[in-house]
Motif scaffolding. Structure first.
Motif, PDB file in Angstrom:
ATOM      1  N   ASP A 164       0.909  -9.852  -6.935  1.00 24.46           N
ATOM      2  CA  ASP A 164       0.021  -9.007  -7.723  1.00 24.46           C
ATOM      3  C   ASP A 164      -0.783  -8.054  -6.838  1.00 24.46           C
ATOM      4  O   ASP A 164      -1.249  -8.419  -5.756  1.00 24.46           O
ATOM      5  N   THR A 165      -0.941  -6.817  -7.333  1.00 25.90           N
ATOM      6  CA  THR A 165      -1.782  -5.823  -6.669  1.00 25.90           C
ATOM      7  C   THR A 165      -2.676  -5.192  -7.727  1.00 25.90           C
ATOM      8  O   THR A 165      -2.659  -5.578  -8.893  1.00 25.90           O
ATOM      9  N   ARG A 166      -3.442  -4.204  -7.325  1.00 20.63           N
ATOM     10  CA  ARG A 166      -4.331  -3.519  -8.259  1.00 20.63           C
ATOM     11  C   ARG A 166      -3.548  -2.756  -9.322  1.00 20.63           C
ATOM     12  O   ARG A 166      -4.011  -2.593 -10.446  1.00 20.63           O
ATOM     13  N   THR A 167      -2.346  -2.295  -8.981  1.00 21.05           N
ATOM     14  CA  THR A 167      -1.559  -1.462  -9.896  1.00 21.05           C
ATOM     15  C   THR A 167      -0.351  -2.169 -10.500  1.00 21.05           C
ATOM     16  O   THR A 167       0.268  -1.638 -11.424  1.00 21.05           O
ATOM     17  N   ASP A 168       0.002  -3.347  -9.979  1.00 18.91           N
ATOM     18  CA  ASP A 168       1.192  -4.054 -10.449  1.00 18.91           C
ATOM     19  C   ASP A 168       0.910  -5.547 -10.579  1.00 18.91           C
ATOM     20  O   ASP A 168       0.412  -6.177  -9.635  1.00 18.91           O
ATOM     21  N   LEU A 169       1.269  -6.106 -11.744  1.00 19.22           N
ATOM     22  CA  LEU A 169       1.173  -7.540 -11.981  1.00 19.22           C
ATOM     23  C   LEU A 169       2.560  -8.063 -12.331  1.00 19.22           C
ATOM     24  O   LEU A 169       3.411  -7.304 -12.809  1.00 19.22           O
ATOM     25  N   TYR A 170       2.783  -9.365 -12.118  1.00 23.46           N
ATOM     26  CA  TYR A 170       4.116  -9.936 -12.296  1.00 23.46           C
ATOM     27  C   TYR A 170       4.043 -11.190 -13.177  1.00 23.46           C
ATOM     28  O   TYR A 170       3.195 -12.050 -12.973  1.00 23.46           O
ATOM     29  N   GLN A 171       4.968 -11.253 -14.160  1.00 25.04           N
ATOM     30  CA  GLN A 171       5.019 -12.414 -15.039  1.00 25.04           C
ATOM     31  C   GLN A 171       5.679 -13.619 -14.360  1.00 25.04           C
ATOM     32  O   GLN A 171       5.533 -14.744 -14.828  1.00 25.04           O
ATOM     33  N   ASP A 172       6.411 -13.371 -13.286  1.00 26.41           N
ATOM     34  CA  ASP A 172       7.093 -14.432 -12.530  1.00 26.41           C
ATOM     35  C   ASP A 172       8.099 -15.196 -13.388  1.00 26.41           C
ATOM     36  O   ASP A 172       8.197 -16.429 -13.319  1.00 26.41           O
ATOM     37  N   ARG A 173       8.866 -14.470 -14.175  1.00 26.18           N
ATOM     38  CA  ARG A 173       9.919 -15.072 -14.997  1.00 26.18           C
ATOM     39  C   ARG A 173      11.279 -14.929 -14.316  1.00 26.18           C
ATOM     40  O   ARG A 173      11.478 -14.071 -13.459  1.00 26.18           O
ATOM     41  N   ARG A 174      12.209 -15.754 -14.764  1.00 21.56           N
ATOM     42  CA  ARG A 174      13.578 -15.724 -14.247  1.00 21.56           C
ATOM     43  C   ARG A 174      14.562 -15.186 -15.276  1.00 21.56           C
ATOM     44  O   ARG A 174      15.762 -15.232 -15.062  1.00 21.56           O
ATOM     45  N   SER A 175      14.045 -14.718 -16.408  1.00 22.01           N
ATOM     46  CA  SER A 175      14.901 -14.126 -17.438  1.00 22.01           C
ATOM     47  C   SER A 175      14.152 -12.975 -18.100  1.00 22.01           C
ATOM     48  O   SER A 175      12.926 -12.880 -18.016  1.00 22.01           O
ATOM     49  N   TYR A 176      14.899 -12.095 -18.746  1.00 22.80           N
ATOM     50  CA  TYR A 176      14.310 -10.917 -19.377  1.00 22.80           C
ATOM     51  C   TYR A 176      13.421 -11.307 -20.552  1.00 22.80           C
ATOM     52  O   TYR A 176      13.623 -12.337 -21.194  1.00 22.80           O
ATOM     53  N   VAL A 177      12.438 -10.456 -20.833  1.00 26.29           N
ATOM     54  CA  VAL A 177      11.519 -10.684 -21.952  1.00 26.29           C
ATOM     55  C   VAL A 177      11.794  -9.712 -23.092  1.00 26.29           C
ATOM     56  O   VAL A 177      11.968 -10.105 -24.236  1.00 26.29           O
ATOM     57  N   TRP A 178      11.850  -8.423 -22.777  1.00 26.85           N
ATOM     58  CA  TRP A 178      11.843  -7.398 -23.827  1.00 26.85           C
ATOM     59  C   TRP A 178      13.258  -7.050 -24.270  1.00 26.85           C
ATOM     60  O   TRP A 178      14.098  -6.675 -23.450  1.00 26.85           O
ATOM     61  N   ASN A 179      13.527  -7.164 -25.560  1.00 24.44           N
ATOM     62  CA  ASN A 179      14.805  -6.718 -26.117  1.00 24.44           C
ATOM     63  C   ASN A 179      14.868  -5.201 -26.063  1.00 24.44           C
ATOM     64  O   ASN A 179      13.905  -4.516 -26.436  1.00 24.44           O
ATOM     65  N   ASN A 180      16.000  -4.667 -25.655  1.00 26.57           N
ATOM     66  CA  ASN A 180      16.128  -3.217 -25.529  1.00 26.57           C
ATOM     67  C   ASN A 180      16.233  -2.521 -26.873  1.00 26.57           C
ATOM     68  O   ASN A 180      15.685  -1.434 -27.069  1.00 26.57           O
ATOM     69  N   ASP A 181      16.952  -3.134 -27.804  1.00 26.93           N
ATOM     70  CA  ASP A 181      17.238  -2.445 -29.058  1.00 26.93           C
ATOM     71  C   ASP A 181      16.111  -2.582 -30.074  1.00 26.93           C
ATOM     72  O   ASP A 181      15.902  -1.694 -30.890  1.00 26.93           O
ATOM     73  N   ARG A 182      15.353  -3.685 -29.997  1.00 29.90           N
ATOM     74  CA  ARG A 182      14.318  -3.882 -31.012  1.00 29.90           C
ATOM     75  C   ARG A 182      13.353  -4.962 -30.540  1.00 29.90           C
ATOM     76  O   ARG A 182      13.761  -6.061 -30.219  1.00 29.90           O
ATOM     77  N   ASP A 183      12.064  -4.627 -30.486  1.00 34.78           N
ATOM     78  CA  ASP A 183      11.055  -5.608 -30.092  1.00 34.78           C
ATOM     79  C   ASP A 183       9.666  -5.031 -30.365  1.00 34.78           C
ATOM     80  O   ASP A 183       9.528  -3.864 -30.749  1.00 34.78           O
ATOM     81  N   THR A 184       8.663  -5.877 -30.155  1.00 33.21           N
ATOM     82  CA  THR A 184       7.269  -5.467 -30.313  1.00 33.21           C
ATOM     83  C   THR A 184       6.454  -6.084 -29.191  1.00 33.21           C
ATOM     84  O   THR A 184       6.570  -7.281 -28.931  1.00 33.21           O
ATOM     85  N   ALA A 185       5.661  -5.271 -28.514  1.00 40.19           N
ATOM     86  CA  ALA A 185       4.728  -5.753 -27.493  1.00 40.19           C
ATOM     87  C   ALA A 185       3.336  -5.788 -28.112  1.00 40.19           C
ATOM     88  O   ALA A 185       2.850  -4.776 -28.626  1.00 40.19           O
ATOM     89  N   THR A 186       2.696  -6.965 -28.094  1.00 39.96           N
ATOM     90  CA  THR A 186       1.384  -7.144 -28.714  1.00 39.96           C
ATOM     91  C   THR A 186       0.366  -7.526 -27.652  1.00 39.96           C
ATOM     92  O   THR A 186       0.566  -8.491 -26.913  1.00 39.96           O
ATOM     93  N   LEU A 187      -0.714  -6.765 -27.580  1.00 45.60           N
ATOM     94  CA  LEU A 187      -1.797  -7.019 -26.634  1.00 45.60           C
ATOM     95  C   LEU A 187      -3.019  -7.534 -27.391  1.00 45.60           C
ATOM     96  O   LEU A 187      -3.475  -6.907 -28.346  1.00 45.60           O
TER      97      LEU A 187
END
Length: 204
Positions: free
Chosen positions: A114-137
């Motif tokens: 992690d840095t001031r401009t970049d954070l990492y989820q530290d996962r070993r598989s993809y999270v976001w579906n390319n064709d259809r998904d929703t990111a909720t904050l």
């Protein structure tokens, strides 16, 4: 009626009106309060759901899948306890991180420092579906701060073009995909792969 009596009567009437207004506010249903937007002016400003190159699940490929958050105010916002979640329930929880005013941070899917401009989820598989998904904050109180969707049939009452994205409330959650949750003090325990195909570099 004397002048002093008239002033007293007016003051009593004003006090009664103020009390009535307070009662009206207190009587608002809880659901109305829950759906008020959070005060923080942090938004999801860009998403790259489709990692460039082959989807080989390498750390390089995973880290080229990301979501960007931008603080649109002049004041720093502490994101400690905030969450970023996909439609299936995979959740990234921020540690003690302060997003400076007018600054942007990129949250990568893979492993990194992690840095001031970049954070990492530290996962070993993809999270976001390319064709259809929703990111909720959501903030540390669980209140919705921002939400971005892509690939859904409609956005704001109009058909969605391929690759388009925008604010889209999505309260339902997928029941047929794996759910994972981790805090960015601890590391991801979710090792499950999701479908990863199509194109997905979405910006406002």
């Amino acid at each position: 009626m004397s002048t002093s009596a008239s002033v007293t009567a007016r003051r009593l009437a004003a006090a009664a009106l103020a009390a009535g207004a307070l009662v009206s506010v207190a009587a608002l249903p809880a659901s109305a309060a829950d759906h008020r937007p959070a005060r923080e002016r942090v938004e999801i400003s860009a998403v790259q759901a489709d990692s460039p190159g082959p989807d080989d699940r390498s750390n390089r490929s995973l880290n080229r899948e990301w979501v960007e958050l931008t603080n649109t105010t002049r004041n720093a916002v502490n994101l400690d306890g905030w969450t970023l979640e996909d439609e299936s329930g995979k959740t990234y929880t921020f540690g003690d991180y302060r997003l400076a005013g007018r600054a942007t941070v990129r949250i990568h899917t893979g492993v990194g420092r992690d840095t001031r401009t970049d954070l990492y989820q530290d996962r070993r598989s993809y999270v976001w579906n390319n064709d259809r998904d929703t990111a909720t904050l959501r903030n540390d109180r669980g209140r919705l701060v921002d939400e971005e969707s892509w690939g859904h049939r409609r956005h704001h009452g109009r058909p969605a073009d391929e690759g388009s994205w925008g604010h889209h409330r999505h309260d339902g959650r997928s029941t047929d995909e794996a759910r994972g949750h981790h805090r960015h003090d601890g590391r991801s325990t979710d090792q499950e792969s999701r479908g990863h195909h199509g194109h997905g570099d979405f910006r406002r």
